[in-house]
Scaffold this active site. Structure first.
Site, PDB file in Angstrom:
ATOM      1  N   ASN A   1       1.429   3.938  -3.115  1.00  0.00           N
ATOM      2  CA  ASN A   1       1.109   5.361  -2.979  1.00  0.00           C
ATOM      3  C   ASN A   1       2.264   6.247  -3.445  1.00  0.00           C
ATOM      4  OD1 ASN A   1      -1.481   4.978  -2.112  1.00  0.00           O
ATOM      5  ND2 ASN A   1      -1.068   5.366   0.054  1.00  0.00           N
TER       6      ASN A   1
ATOM      7  N   ARG B   1      -9.411   3.628  -8.252  1.00  0.00           N
ATOM      8  CA  ARG B   1      -8.877   3.558  -6.890  1.00  0.00           C
ATOM      9  C   ARG B   1     -10.020   3.801  -5.907  1.00  0.00           C
ATOM     10  NH1 ARG B   1      -4.050   2.923  -8.452  1.00  0.00           N
ATOM     11  NH2 ARG B   1      -3.934   1.748  -6.545  1.00  0.00           N
TER      12      ARG B   1
ATOM     13  N   GLU C   1       0.831  -1.214   0.000  1.00  0.00           N
ATOM     14  CA  GLU C   1       0.000   0.000   0.000  1.00  0.00           C
ATOM     15  C   GLU C   1       0.862   1.261   0.000  1.00  0.00           C
ATOM     16  OE1 GLU C   1      -3.049   0.056  -0.509  1.00  0.00           O
ATOM     17  OE2 GLU C   1      -3.811  -1.883   0.087  1.00  0.00           O
TER      18      GLU C   1
HETATM   19  N1  LIG Z   1       3.036   9.137  -0.644  1.00  0.00           N
HETATM   20  C1  LIG Z   1       2.036   9.979  -0.986  1.00  0.00           C
HETATM   21  N2  LIG Z   1       2.313  11.152  -1.608  1.00  0.00           N
HETATM   22  C2  LIG Z   1       1.312  12.003  -1.945  1.00  0.00           C
HETATM   23  N3  LIG Z   1       0.008  11.772  -1.728  1.00  0.00           N
HETATM   24  C3  LIG Z   1      -0.332  10.621  -1.112  1.00  0.00           C
HETATM   25  C4  LIG Z   1       0.652   9.662  -0.716  1.00  0.00           C
HETATM   26  N4  LIG Z   1       0.010   8.629  -0.127  1.00  0.00           N
HETATM   27  C5  LIG Z   1      -1.300   8.919  -0.162  1.00  0.00           C
HETATM   28  N5  LIG Z   1      -1.533  10.114  -0.745  1.00  0.00           N
HETATM   29  C6  LIG Z   1      -2.838  10.795  -0.897  1.00  0.00           C
HETATM   30  O1  LIG Z   1      -3.737  10.211   0.028  1.00  0.00           O
HETATM   31  C7  LIG Z   1      -4.900   9.709  -0.659  1.00  0.00           C
HETATM   32  C8  LIG Z   1      -5.411   8.470   0.043  1.00  0.00           C
HETATM   33  O2  LIG Z   1      -4.461   7.400  -0.067  1.00  0.00           O
HETATM   34  P1  LIG Z   1      -5.005   5.897   0.023  1.00  0.00           P
HETATM   35  O3  LIG Z   1      -3.873   4.987  -0.191  1.00  0.00           O
HETATM   36  O4  LIG Z   1      -5.788   5.755   1.274  1.00  0.00           O
HETATM   37  O5  LIG Z   1      -6.048   5.802  -1.172  1.00  0.00           O
HETATM   38  P2  LIG Z   1      -5.732   5.773  -2.749  1.00  0.00           P
HETATM   39  O6  LIG Z   1      -4.297   5.490  -2.991  1.00  0.00           O
HETATM   40  O7  LIG Z   1      -6.276   7.029  -3.346  1.00  0.00           O
HETATM   41  O8  LIG Z   1      -6.620   4.547  -3.246  1.00  0.00           O
HETATM   42  P3  LIG Z   1      -6.264   2.974  -3.028  1.00  0.00           P
HETATM   43  O9  LIG Z   1      -5.102   2.893  -2.097  1.00  0.00           O
HETATM   44  O10 LIG Z   1      -7.508   2.398  -2.436  1.00  0.00           O
HETATM   45  O11 LIG Z   1      -5.965   2.450  -4.384  1.00  0.00           O
HETATM   46  C9  LIG Z   1      -4.453   9.511  -2.092  1.00  0.00           C
HETATM   47  O12 LIG Z   1      -5.538   9.576  -3.009  1.00  0.00           O
HETATM   48  C10 LIG Z   1      -3.452  10.645  -2.272  1.00  0.00           C
HETATM   49  O13 LIG Z   1      -4.119  11.850  -2.565  1.00  0.00           O
HETATM   50 MG   LIG Z   2      -3.308   3.913  -2.036  1.00  0.00          MG
END
Ligand SMILES: Nc1ncnc2c1ncn2[C@@H]1O[C@H](COP(=O)(O)OP(=O)(O)OP(=O)(O)O)[C@@H](O)[C@H]1O
Ligand SMILES: [Mg+2]
Lengths: 159, 108
Positions: free
Chosen positions: A65, A120, A61
């Site tokens: 990200n 996502r 995860e």
């Molecule tokens: N390392 C990162 N750098 C920049 N933004 C991030 C990072 N990690 C998370 N985010 C932001 O936080 C939001 C939520 O992250 P999360 O992993 O919970 O969901 P997602 O990645 O959008 O979807 P999924 O993980 O379910 O595929 C992301 O949509 C993004 O905007």
């Molecule tokens: Mg994610």
């Protein structure tokens, strides 16, 4: 002196018994490399099948990200540190120098996503939280993000 | 990652069954998504069964893939069912409440 003895043994529990540092370019094929490598490192601690699967998922995860959000598919470096402590606490941190998160609290809400593709679900942080004891996120816009996950493994040899 | 050898596709009357094997993450999800969508639009089945019994890893990217397919399938009036879900896959679906959207079959 019961108290000081307890303090001493608590201190001993915090001792780092092993540590791994990994630096990978933000390529999607490294999502599997990262969770596989961390899994191999953790195997020495004799985690349960479930605990190992939990932590591999957490790594997947956090690294995804970095690839998807932090660097927006443009690439960059992902730094992963894994620490194992004497008390069987595992600390995994995943750091990037990407775009950063403006509102961390909002980003961590289940179902919150900035993704526009419709592919996502915004459940990455929720999965990290469900599969660990604690998730800490430090982020600065334009500088990057550090996600630290803590999980205490059950005593060795137990199921 | 999900090259054709990693996916089995069978069409039986109006039921299309797709069985991916291996790990579903962000890296593998794209080719898997394209394959499922292509088969779905080509065959227009009444029922699409995604058989996940051969999937040994899935994270939130897999959840996004399943929710995306649910969306696409309902758009063309296709009934999407999940088969062979592991306890872990179920757990991830339950976290988002997505388990309520799907019919679960023990076997494909
Ligand atoms: N390392 C990162 N750098 C920049 N933004 C991030 C990072 N990690 C998370 N985010 C932001 O936080 C939001 C939520 O992250 P999360 O992993 O919970 O969901 P997602 O990645 O959008 O979807 P999924 O993980 O379910 O595929 C992301 O949509 C993004 O905007
Ligand atoms: Mg994610």
């Amino acid at each position: 002196m019961k108290n000081s003895k307890q303090t001493a043994s608590a201190g001993e529990g915090r001792r780092v018994v092993n540590e791994m540092r990994l630096r990978l370019p933000a390529l999607s094929q490294n999502e599997g490399v990262a969770r596989g490598t961390v899994g191999a490192f953790l195997a020495q601690l004799d985690p349960t099948v479930e605990e190992l699967a939990d932590l591999k998922c957490v790594v997947s995860e956090a690294v995804t990200n970095c690839v998807v959000h932090a660097y927006g598919g443009r690439g960059g470096a992902i730094y992963i540190t894994v620490r194992a402590r004497a008390d069987r606490e595992v600390e995994i941190s995943v750091r990037d120098h990407g775009c950063g998160i403006a509102n961390v609290r909002q980003a961590m809400q289940p179902m919150f996503t900035t993704d526009k593709s419709g592919e996502r679900s915004g459940m990455g942080f929720a999965v990290m939280q469900a599969f660990s004891d604690r998730v800490r996120v430090l982020s600065a816009v334009g500088k990057g993000t550090k996600v630290t996950v803590i999980k205490r493994l059950s005593p060795a040899g137990e199921l | 990652m999900f090259g054709s050898s990693r996916i089995t596709v069978t069409l039986d009357g109006g039921t299309l069954t797709i069985s991916p094997r291996g790990e579903i993450d962000h890296h593998s999800a794209r080719s898997l998504r394209d394959r499922i969508d292509n088969e779905m639009y080509l065959n227009r089945p009444a029922i699409l069964i995604l058989d996940l019994s051969g999937v040994d890893f899935m994270d939130s990217s897999g959840l996004g893939l399943l929710l995306g397919r649910y969306q696409r399938a309902s758009e063309i009036g296709c009934d999407l069912k999940l088969a062979g879900c592991s306890a872990r896959t179920k757990k991830i679906l339950e976290l988002s409440g997505a388990d309520k959207l799907f019919d679960f079959l023990a076997k494909a």
